[in-house]
Write an enzyme that holds these catalytic residues in place. Structure first.
Site, PDB file in Angstrom:
ATOM      1  N   HIS A  78      40.406  95.133  77.149  1.00  0.00           N
ATOM      2  CA  HIS A  78      40.360  96.416  77.834  1.00  0.00           C
ATOM      3  C   HIS A  78      40.423  97.567  76.839  1.00  0.00           C
ATOM      4  CE1 HIS A  78      44.705  97.623  77.673  1.00  0.00           C
ATOM      5  NE2 HIS A  78      44.928  96.324  77.666  1.00  0.00           N
ATOM      6  N   ASP A  98      47.868  97.927  72.177  1.00  0.00           N
ATOM      7  CA  ASP A  98      47.460  97.672  73.575  1.00  0.00           C
ATOM      8  C   ASP A  98      46.474  98.743  74.030  1.00  0.00           C
ATOM      9  OD1 ASP A  98      47.281  96.714  76.140  1.00  0.00           O
ATOM     10  OD2 ASP A  98      49.299  97.252  76.734  1.00  0.00           O
ATOM     11  N   GLU A 146      42.107  98.694  83.036  1.00  0.00           N
ATOM     12  CA  GLU A 146      42.931  97.468  83.136  1.00  0.00           C
ATOM     13  C   GLU A 146      44.375  97.800  83.465  1.00  0.00           C
ATOM     14  OE1 GLU A 146      45.704  94.354  81.459  1.00  0.00           O
ATOM     15  OE2 GLU A 146      45.491  96.456  80.956  1.00  0.00           O
ATOM     16  N   GLU A 147      44.861  98.864  82.826  1.00  0.00           N
ATOM     17  CA  GLU A 147      46.297  99.186  82.906  1.00  0.00           C
ATOM     18  C   GLU A 147      46.763  99.588  84.307  1.00  0.00           C
ATOM     19  OE1 GLU A 147      48.237  98.452  80.672  1.00  0.00           O
ATOM     20  OE2 GLU A 147      47.446  98.833  78.659  1.00  0.00           O
ATOM     21  N   ASP A 197      43.603  90.852  74.291  1.00  0.00           N
ATOM     22  CA  ASP A 197      44.438  91.985  74.695  1.00  0.00           C
ATOM     23  C   ASP A 197      45.737  91.906  73.892  1.00  0.00           C
ATOM     24  OD1 ASP A 197      45.895  93.976  75.873  1.00  0.00           O
ATOM     25  OD2 ASP A 197      45.865  93.145  77.903  1.00  0.00           O
ATOM     26  N   HIS A 215      52.583 100.874  75.915  1.00  0.00           N
ATOM     27  CA  HIS A 215      52.682 101.805  77.047  1.00  0.00           C
ATOM     28  C   HIS A 215      53.564 103.011  76.729  1.00  0.00           C
ATOM     29  CE1 HIS A 215      51.711  98.194  79.973  1.00  0.00           C
ATOM     30  NE2 HIS A 215      50.794  98.391  79.049  1.00  0.00           N
TER      31      HIS A 215
END
Ligand code: BES
Ligand code: ZN
Length: 404
Positions: free
Chosen positions: A211, A231, A265-266, A293, A371
């Site tokens: 992603h 990420d 994706e997230e 990922d 994140h």
């Protein structure tokens, strides 16, 4: 002791249901649809008699229609007899229950079926290409992708970062008439997915994806800083290096190769879900999917590459393990599981396609900066040596699978 407790329980259960039936006899009992593991079906039928009706059983799951007021009892009995918390899933209607059965059997197929006669015999092509993979290239791409404020699926930053990936991939295939780089547009948000296709002699398709989007999970939204270096700038940059080496060697595939940078994706695997459904609808013959990922953070245990067991194909996972042993010697690999559909491989898996998800660390030793605004390259000591192992593995996977 146990017998006494149980019989007391059943007597009170009996009294309760008798009372309940008597007092509301004029009102039709409301029925609901639930699914349970089939090993609990006959037990449930014995306990609830006419209050339960089997609708359909398939692949170890049974859908039953049951009086709504029996649910608290069922839950208790499941807990006592099967040590299951709850032990059933409630569905709004028969269609929803039916679609669970379909999804489940599709997933079993995607997990257990052997799609290819896996073998490793392309040393002559693979070994020289593996030697050409360079950490510096991966590092440069991660740096560029991390420069965007974020790559959120909504808003301008996420659109611009998508355009950057499209341009980067287009440059890599500019001399190839058999290659295209296209946007896959999504209807509900702006960020497109990107698909690079190298057409082979056959329509059998191999997919290497990851992603492109990033998210700040605490502040969220279109403006918060979310570099997403690990990420998942790492996965996209690893894929980019695989394409570069293939193109530098003028690799002509047998099968059709597709490299994908998924949007959104997230926020629930949204981009890959739409793409995988679209491929399924068109009956696409996808013989292997690999998801990258997070590839550039080495957890603090001994494993370099961790294959996620859930939402993946068992035979293909063994093949990927053998690929690592054969082509990336000295690299230690093992298994772990996410425990849920943690990335885009789950979208392919759910459509019945064979997927693998080689991950950078065990769940216990994962990168806890993802994140956040601190998911930066410094967490990986400003190098891409860990991601390089994934590039070598993915390159060997694509070429070996291409020759089956
Ligand atoms: N890269 C993560 C998934 C991940 C995190 C795998 C840690 C293994 C260890 C991915 O981008 C992610 O955050 N996925 C979401 C999925 C959800 C939106 C369906 C997640 O895990 O919350
Ligand atoms: Zn991710």
């Amino acid at each position: 002791m146990v017998t006494k407790t149980l019989s007391t329980f059943f007597i009170s259960a009996f009294l309760f249901s008798t009372l309940a039936t008597n007092s509301v006899s004029a009102i039709e009992d409301k029925k609901v649809f639930i699914s349970i593991d089939s090993d609990a079906l006959s037990f449930t039928q014995k306990k609830f008699g006419k209050r339960v009706e089997e609708v359909e059983s398939r692949d170890g799951i049974s859908v039953i229609k049951i009086d709504e007021d029996a649910l608290p009892w069922l839950s208790m009995l499941m807990h006592k007899n099967f040590k299951r918390c709850g032990g059933f899933m409630l569905h709004d209607n028969a269609n929803e229950a039916e679609s669970l059965l379909n999804t489940h059997s599709e997933q079993l197929f995607a997990q257990k079926n052997s799609f290819i006669d896996y073998k490793i015999d392309q040393d002559a092509i693979v070994t020289p290409m593996i030697a050409q993979t360079e950490a510096a290239n991966i590092l440069a791409t991660i740096t560029q992708l991390s420069t965007f404020q974020n790559r959120y699926y909504k808003g301008d930053y996420g659109k611009k970062s998508a355009a950057f990936i499209k341009d980067t991939w287009a440059k890599l295939v500019k001399n190839r008439s058999d290659a295209t780089v296209e946007y896959f547009q999504h209807s509900s948000w702006d960020q497109p997915s990107i698909i690079l296709t190298i057409k082979g002699k056959s329509a059998e398709t191999i997919i290497l994806g990851g992603h492109q989007d990033s998210i700040n999970g605490y502040m969220g939204g279109q403006t918060a800083r979310a570099p997403g270096s690990d990420d998942n700038a790492s996965g996209i940059s690893t894929i980019t290096e695989v394409v570069r080496v293939l193109m530098d060697n003028s690799y002509q595939p047998q099968k059709t190769l597709k490299f994908m940078a998924y949007a959104a994706e997230e926020v629930g695997l949204l981009g890959s879900k739409e793409i995988a459904k679209d491929f399924k609808k068109k009956n696409a013959n996808v013989v292997g999917v690999m998801q990258l990922d997070m590839t550039n953070f080495k957890g603090n245990d001994s494993l370099d590459i961790v294959l996620m067991k859930d939402y993946t194909n068992e035979e293909q996972n063994k093949f990927v393990g053998a690929i690592i042993d054969h082509y990336v010697p000295g690299i230690k690999w093992g298994y772990d599981e996410c425990g849920y559909g943690c990335s885009d491989h789950a979208s392919w898996h759910t459509q019945g396609y064979p997927a693998s998800m080689p991950f950078e660390a065990t769940m216990d030793t994962m990168n806890h900066k993802i994140h956040t605004a601190n998911d930066t390259l410094s967490v990986s000591n400003n190098n891409a040596s860990h991601a390089l192992k994934f590039a070598k593995m993915a390159l060997a996977y694509v070429v070996e699978l291409d020759h089956r």
